[in-house]
Design an enzyme around this catalytic site. Structure first.
Site, PDB file in Angstrom:
ATOM      1  N   ARG A 182     -15.230   6.161  -6.430  1.00 42.44           N
ATOM      2  CA  ARG A 182     -14.668   5.080  -6.333  1.00 42.44           C
ATOM      3  C   ARG A 182     -13.303   4.580  -5.274  1.00 42.44           C
ATOM      4  O   ARG A 182     -11.993   5.636  -6.342  1.00 42.44           O
ATOM      5  CB  ARG A 182     -14.309   3.849  -7.317  1.00 42.44           C
ATOM      6  CG  ARG A 182     -15.910   4.381  -8.701  1.00 42.44           C
ATOM      7  CD  ARG A 182     -16.691   2.640  -8.704  1.00 42.44           C
ATOM      8  NE  ARG A 182     -18.168   3.769  -9.632  1.00 42.44           N
ATOM      9  CZ  ARG A 182     -18.375   3.874 -10.541  1.00 42.44           C
ATOM     10  NH1 ARG A 182     -17.992   3.040 -11.605  1.00 42.44           N
ATOM     11  NH2 ARG A 182     -19.090   4.160 -10.852  1.00 42.44           N
ATOM     12  N   GLU A 226       4.966  15.559 -16.064  1.00 42.85           N
ATOM     13  CA  GLU A 226       3.563  14.153 -15.442  1.00 42.85           C
ATOM     14  C   GLU A 226       3.794  14.827 -14.017  1.00 42.85           C
ATOM     15  O   GLU A 226       4.804  14.931 -12.629  1.00 42.85           O
ATOM     16  CB  GLU A 226       4.437  13.200 -15.711  1.00 42.85           C
ATOM     17  CG  GLU A 226       3.892  12.209 -14.902  1.00 42.85           C
ATOM     18  CD  GLU A 226       5.329  10.810 -15.562  1.00 42.85           C
ATOM     19  OE1 GLU A 226       6.237  10.665 -15.869  1.00 42.85           O
ATOM     20  OE2 GLU A 226       5.251   9.551 -15.068  1.00 42.85           O
ATOM     21  N   TYR A 229      -7.425   6.703  -4.209  1.00 44.42           N
ATOM     22  CA  TYR A 229      -7.405   8.009  -4.517  1.00 44.42           C
ATOM     23  C   TYR A 229      -8.436   9.110  -4.178  1.00 44.42           C
ATOM     24  O   TYR A 229      -8.004  10.690  -4.570  1.00 44.42           O
ATOM     25  CB  TYR A 229      -8.204   7.647  -6.432  1.00 44.42           C
ATOM     26  CG  TYR A 229      -6.534   6.794  -6.690  1.00 44.42           C
ATOM     27  CD1 TYR A 229      -6.409   7.276  -6.848  1.00 44.42           C
ATOM     28  CD2 TYR A 229      -7.372   5.414  -7.126  1.00 44.42           C
ATOM     29  CE1 TYR A 229      -5.134   6.492  -8.160  1.00 44.42           C
ATOM     30  CE2 TYR A 229      -7.160   4.357  -7.573  1.00 44.42           C
ATOM     31  CZ  TYR A 229      -5.997   4.987  -8.860  1.00 44.42           C
ATOM     32  OH  TYR A 229      -5.176   4.662  -9.538  1.00 44.42           O
ATOM     33  N   ALA A 278      -3.145   5.288 -16.119  1.00 46.31           N
ATOM     34  CA  ALA A 278      -2.825   4.394 -16.877  1.00 46.31           C
ATOM     35  C   ALA A 278      -1.865   4.425 -18.072  1.00 46.31           C
ATOM     36  O   ALA A 278      -0.518   3.470 -18.732  1.00 46.31           O
ATOM     37  CB  ALA A 278      -4.071   3.421 -17.399  1.00 46.31           C
ATOM     38  N   PRO A 322      -7.197   8.050 -18.252  1.00 50.77           N
ATOM     39  CA  PRO A 322      -8.865   7.319 -17.739  1.00 50.77           C
ATOM     40  C   PRO A 322      -8.752   6.713 -17.001  1.00 50.77           C
ATOM     41  O   PRO A 322      -8.064   7.329 -16.164  1.00 50.77           O
ATOM     42  CB  PRO A 322      -8.344   6.301 -18.976  1.00 50.77           C
ATOM     43  CG  PRO A 322      -6.800   6.064 -18.637  1.00 50.77           C
ATOM     44  CD  PRO A 322      -6.318   7.135 -19.588  1.00 50.77           C
ATOM     45  N   ASN A 323     -10.120   6.931 -16.317  1.00 54.67           N
ATOM     46  CA  ASN A 323     -10.853   6.984 -15.388  1.00 54.67           C
ATOM     47  C   ASN A 323     -10.571   8.099 -13.796  1.00 54.67           C
ATOM     48  O   ASN A 323     -11.298   7.740 -13.208  1.00 54.67           O
ATOM     49  CB  ASN A 323     -10.310   5.128 -14.537  1.00 54.67           C
ATOM     50  CG  ASN A 323     -10.698   4.359 -15.642  1.00 54.67           C
ATOM     51  OD1 ASN A 323     -12.067   3.784 -15.832  1.00 54.67           O
ATOM     52  ND2 ASN A 323      -9.625   3.675 -15.943  1.00 54.67           N
ATOM     53  N   HIS A 375       0.984  12.509 -10.489  1.00 52.72           N
ATOM     54  CA  HIS A 375       0.098  11.216  -9.872  1.00 52.72           C
ATOM     55  C   HIS A 375      -0.283  12.079  -8.967  1.00 52.72           C
ATOM     56  O   HIS A 375       0.350  12.769  -7.561  1.00 52.72           O
ATOM     57  CB  HIS A 375       1.028  10.636  -9.906  1.00 52.72           C
ATOM     58  CG  HIS A 375       1.631   9.330 -11.491  1.00 52.72           C
ATOM     59  ND1 HIS A 375       1.154   9.426 -12.497  1.00 52.72           N
ATOM     60  CD2 HIS A 375       2.732  10.426 -11.946  1.00 52.72           C
ATOM     61  CE1 HIS A 375       1.498   9.093 -13.624  1.00 52.72           C
ATOM     62  NE2 HIS A 375       2.537   8.944 -13.059  1.00 52.72           N
TER      63      HIS A 375
HETATM   64  O1  CA2 Z   1      -1.826   8.305  -8.337  1.00 55.45           O
HETATM   65  C1  CA2 Z   1      -2.216   8.369 -10.040  1.00 55.45           C
HETATM   66  O2  CA2 Z   1      -2.385   9.641 -10.681  1.00 55.45           O
HETATM   67  C2  CA2 Z   1      -2.227   7.418 -11.502  1.00 55.45           C
HETATM   68  O3  CA2 Z   1      -1.985   8.292 -12.354  1.00 55.45           O
HETATM   69  C3  CA2 Z   1      -3.910   7.063 -11.438  1.00 55.45           C
HETATM   70  C4  CA2 Z   1      -3.829   6.306 -12.286  1.00 55.45           C
HETATM   71  C5  CA2 Z   1      -3.082   5.467 -12.107  1.00 55.45           C
HETATM   72  O4  CA2 Z   1      -3.118   4.223 -13.031  1.00 55.45           O
HETATM   73  C6  CA2 Z   1      -1.444   5.029 -12.227  1.00 55.45           C
HETATM   74  O5  CA2 Z   1      -1.031   4.079 -12.024  1.00 55.45           O
HETATM   75  C7  CA2 Z   1      -1.291   6.573 -11.441  1.00 55.45           C
HETATM   76  C8  CA2 Z   1      -5.400   5.469 -12.304  1.00 55.45           C
HETATM   77  C9  CA2 Z   1      -6.722   6.539 -12.152  1.00 55.45           C
HETATM   78  C10 CA2 Z   1      -8.028   5.553 -12.084  1.00 55.45           C
HETATM   79  O6  CA2 Z   1      -8.660   6.714 -11.401  1.00 55.45           O
HETATM   80  C11 CA2 Z   1      -9.344   6.214 -10.333  1.00 55.45           C
HETATM   81  C12 CA2 Z   1     -10.420   7.115  -9.489  1.00 55.45           C
HETATM   82  C13 CA2 Z   1     -11.195   6.984  -8.939  1.00 55.45           C
HETATM   83  C14 CA2 Z   1     -11.999   5.556  -9.144  1.00 55.45           C
HETATM   84  C15 CA2 Z   1     -11.589   4.127 -10.074  1.00 55.45           C
HETATM   85  C16 CA2 Z   1      -9.834   5.035 -10.671  1.00 55.45           C
END
Ligand code: CA2
Length: 144
Positions: free
Chosen positions: A17, A97, A22, A76, A9-10, A99
């Site tokens: 954003r 996995e 990110y 998430a 998700p996201n 990140h």
């Molecule tokens: O660091 C990562 O790749 C995460 O998997 C990213 C997730 C976060 O919940 C994990 O703890 C770590 C969040 C992805 C959300 O991506 C966004 C990208 C741009 C704007 C908002 C959110």
């Protein structure tokens, strides 16, 4: 060899954003750089993103039909999803996995991953390069 890259998700918002966390690279940019590297390694890749836990579980359940390794950034759901963990454990394929960020250097709740115990290993903290490193890792686990 065909590698399935799953994104949770996201991650469709990447590059648009929260660039301070990110970065400015979009998921499409990441896919393009992974495809480029995969081509030179003679590996096939498929990229998918979903905001739905159920859709991710379905893709993991069916992955064995076409793929040798799963690379997953469950976003998430990493920190919440017993369903994704159980589907990885049951799918019969090695999973890696990944990140973008170093989840251990962020909020305490991101330090726990439900997926790590059922994955071959974890790559975290290298931004878009985490995906490229995962391609090398996928080749390594396939060969093992
Ligand atoms: O660091 C990562 O790749 C995460 O998997 C990213 C997730 C976060 O919940 C994990 O703890 C770590 C969040 C992805 C959300 O991506 C966004 C990208 C741009 C704007 C908002 C959110």
């Amino acid at each position: 060899m065909k590698v399935l890259f799953l994104n949770g998700p996201n991650l469709n918002l990447l590059g648009t954003r929260e660039p301070q966390i990110y970065g400015r690279t979009t998921l499409a940019d990441i896919e393009a750089s992974v495809r480029d590297k995969a081509g030179s390694l003679k590996v096939e890749v498929e990229f998918r993103q979903s905001n739905s836990e159920s859709e991710l579980v379905g893709w993991i359940q069916r992955a064995r039909e076409c793929f040798s390794v799963i690379v997953i950034n469950a976003a998430a759901y990493t920190h919440t999803s017993v369903a994704i963990r159980d589907s990885i454990a049951a799918c019969g394929l090695p999973a890696i996995e990944i990140h973008l960020t170093n989840t251990h250097a962020r909020e305490a709740f991101r330090r726990e991953s439900f997926l790590t115990p059922v994955c071959k290993g974890v790559i975290a903290g290298f931004g878009a390069s985490s995906y490229l490193l995962a391609l090398d890792a996928a080749i390594t686990v396939k060969a093992a």
